[in-house]
Design an enzyme around this catalytic site. Structure first.
Site, short mmCIF file in Angstrom:
data_model
loop_
_atom_site.label_atom_id
_atom_site.label_comp_id
_atom_site.label_asym_id
_atom_site.label_seq_id
_atom_site.Cartn_x
_atom_site.Cartn_y
_atom_site.Cartn_z
N TYR A 102 47.27 84.93 -92.44
CA TYR A 102 46.81 83.33 -91.61
C TYR A 102 47.12 82.04 -92.37
O TYR A 102 46.97 82.25 -93.44
CB TYR A 102 45.44 83.68 -91.08
CG TYR A 102 45.25 85.06 -90.41
CD1 TYR A 102 44.55 84.53 -88.82
CD2 TYR A 102 44.82 86.12 -90.53
CE1 TYR A 102 44.16 85.89 -88.56
CE2 TYR A 102 44.91 87.02 -89.58
CZ TYR A 102 44.40 87.64 -88.48
OH TYR A 102 44.55 87.92 -87.40
N TYR B 233 49.03 93.00 -91.36
CA TYR B 233 48.26 93.32 -92.94
C TYR B 233 47.56 93.82 -93.53
O TYR B 233 46.41 94.46 -92.44
CB TYR B 233 47.34 90.88 -92.01
CG TYR B 233 47.01 90.87 -91.18
CD1 TYR B 233 44.98 90.77 -92.29
CD2 TYR B 233 47.07 89.95 -90.34
CE1 TYR B 233 44.46 91.38 -90.77
CE2 TYR B 233 46.13 90.26 -89.37
CZ TYR B 233 44.53 91.16 -90.18
OH TYR B 233 43.14 90.48 -89.31
N ARG C 64 45.69 96.39 -90.21
CA ARG C 64 45.42 95.94 -88.92
C ARG C 64 46.19 96.02 -87.79
O ARG C 64 47.93 95.55 -88.58
CB ARG C 64 44.83 94.54 -88.67
CG ARG C 64 43.82 93.96 -89.60
CD ARG C 64 42.11 94.51 -88.55
NE ARG C 64 42.00 94.65 -87.59
CZ ARG C 64 41.88 94.44 -86.37
NH1 ARG C 64 41.84 93.05 -86.25
NH2 ARG C 64 42.31 95.64 -85.01
N HIS D 191 48.07 91.52 -83.54
CA HIS D 191 47.35 91.53 -82.37
C HIS D 191 46.61 89.71 -82.15
O HIS D 191 47.16 89.40 -83.59
CB HIS D 191 45.48 92.09 -82.90
CG HIS D 191 45.16 91.35 -84.01
ND1 HIS D 191 45.60 92.13 -85.42
CD2 HIS D 191 44.47 91.02 -84.02
CE1 HIS D 191 44.64 91.54 -86.13
NE2 HIS D 191 43.63 90.86 -85.62
N HIS E 134 44.40 87.04 -81.41
CA HIS E 134 42.41 86.89 -81.21
C HIS E 134 41.98 85.92 -79.32
O HIS E 134 42.88 84.73 -79.88
CB HIS E 134 41.96 86.30 -81.80
CG HIS E 134 41.69 86.30 -83.45
ND1 HIS E 134 41.25 88.45 -83.35
CD2 HIS E 134 42.26 87.03 -84.67
CE1 HIS E 134 41.18 88.57 -84.82
NE2 HIS E 134 41.90 87.76 -84.81
#
Length: 284
Positions: free
Chosen positions: A147, A186, A196, A199, A201
């Site tokens: 991110y 990640y 995870r 995905h 959000h």
């Protein structure tokens, strides 16, 4: 709390469990211990009373998700004046959202790294009626699972041509559409070797700023589904499946991008599971 800070909290929470055997290198619990807890919860849910109904929302206190104790409200909700919130909140309309904001591959003056993909679908109510002019925002990791966030110290490369953020308005038939890069998985330190699933959000606003839902969209066939406590915190299998997009070959563009469709149902028995709900009365 962001997912990056949640990861730190998860590590701290796990460290406070002296009865659990830990990996000698990371000091965290093994995947097997977390998976065993998730399996027991799933078995208890499957054996529930037939009249209990399905759970369509994530459990707020889900022990395999170690930091869930720190991430959900523990006190009574406080009533707020929705009109007062509106005085300070931004107001969005067609003039405020540029159509180019829905293309996450053109925001930084160069081609981002990764698999270009189109994600589209309809936002509808429980009766299948389109929700028009709905503000849809997304944020995600890059192709390496990183991110653009100062708390994210995952040792993967930042992409100078990818911000991971976009938004659009639904059209008259409730359709939204984004062009983006498929995110990578990640690590998040909930337990040893915790990753995870890939995905995106999603955040959706209603007719005013106090009406908002937040959820996540996953990609089909991810091998990490069974190992992920956040995904598994929705204990009903059918409800979990509503978070998974469908590969759409007709949407896929020749030599350009793969395509996925994911519809969002806001109400009714088949509503999309969400992380948070805000109501018209502003009491949540």
């Amino acid at each position: 709390m962001s997912e990056s800070s949640a990861a730190a909290a998860a590590g701290s929470t796990a460290a406070n469990r002296p009865d659990v055997e830990r990996d000698p290198t990371s000091g965290l619990e093994p995947q097997a211990a977390v998976s065993a807890e998730m399996r027991r919860t799933a078995e208890e849910y499957a054996a529930r009373d037939a009249d209990a109904g399905e759970e369509t929302r994530p459990r707020l206190d889900y022990p395999p998700y170690r930091s869930s104790l720190l991430r959900h409200p523990t006190k009574a909700l406080v009533q707020v004046d929705p009109e007062g919130v509106e005085l300070w909140a931004p107001c969005f309309g067609e003039r405020d959202v540029d159509p180019l904001e829905a293309d996450l591959t053109i925001q930084r003056g160069g081609e981002p790294v990764g698999e270009r993909t189109v994600v589209t679908g309809r936002v509808v109510d429980g009766d299948g009626r389109p929700v028009r002019r709905q503000l849809v925002e997304i944020w995600q990791a890059n192709a390496g699972g990183r991110y653009v966030h100062q708390r994210d110290q995952h040792p993967a490369a930042l992409d100078p041509h990818f911000t991971g953020m976009g938004r659009c308005l639904t059209d008259e038939d409730g359709w939204y559409r984004f062009t983006t890069i498929k995110p990578g998985p990640y690590p998040w330190r909930n337990h040893h070797n915790a990753w995870r699933p890939a995905h995106i959000h999603f955040s959706l606003f209603g007719t005013d700023f106090t009406q908002r839902v937040v959820t996540q969209m996953y990609f089909p066939g991810d091998p990490l589904f069974a190992l992920d406590p956040i995904y598994q915190s929705i204990v009903d299998p059918q409800a979990r499946e509503r978070l998974v997009a469908t590969y759409d070959h007709d949407l896929t563009q020749h030599e350009w991008a793969t395509g996925y469709r994911w519809d969002i149902v806001l109400t009714g028995a088949h509503r999309t599971p969400v992380e948070t709900d805000t109501t018209e009365e502003g009491d949540a």
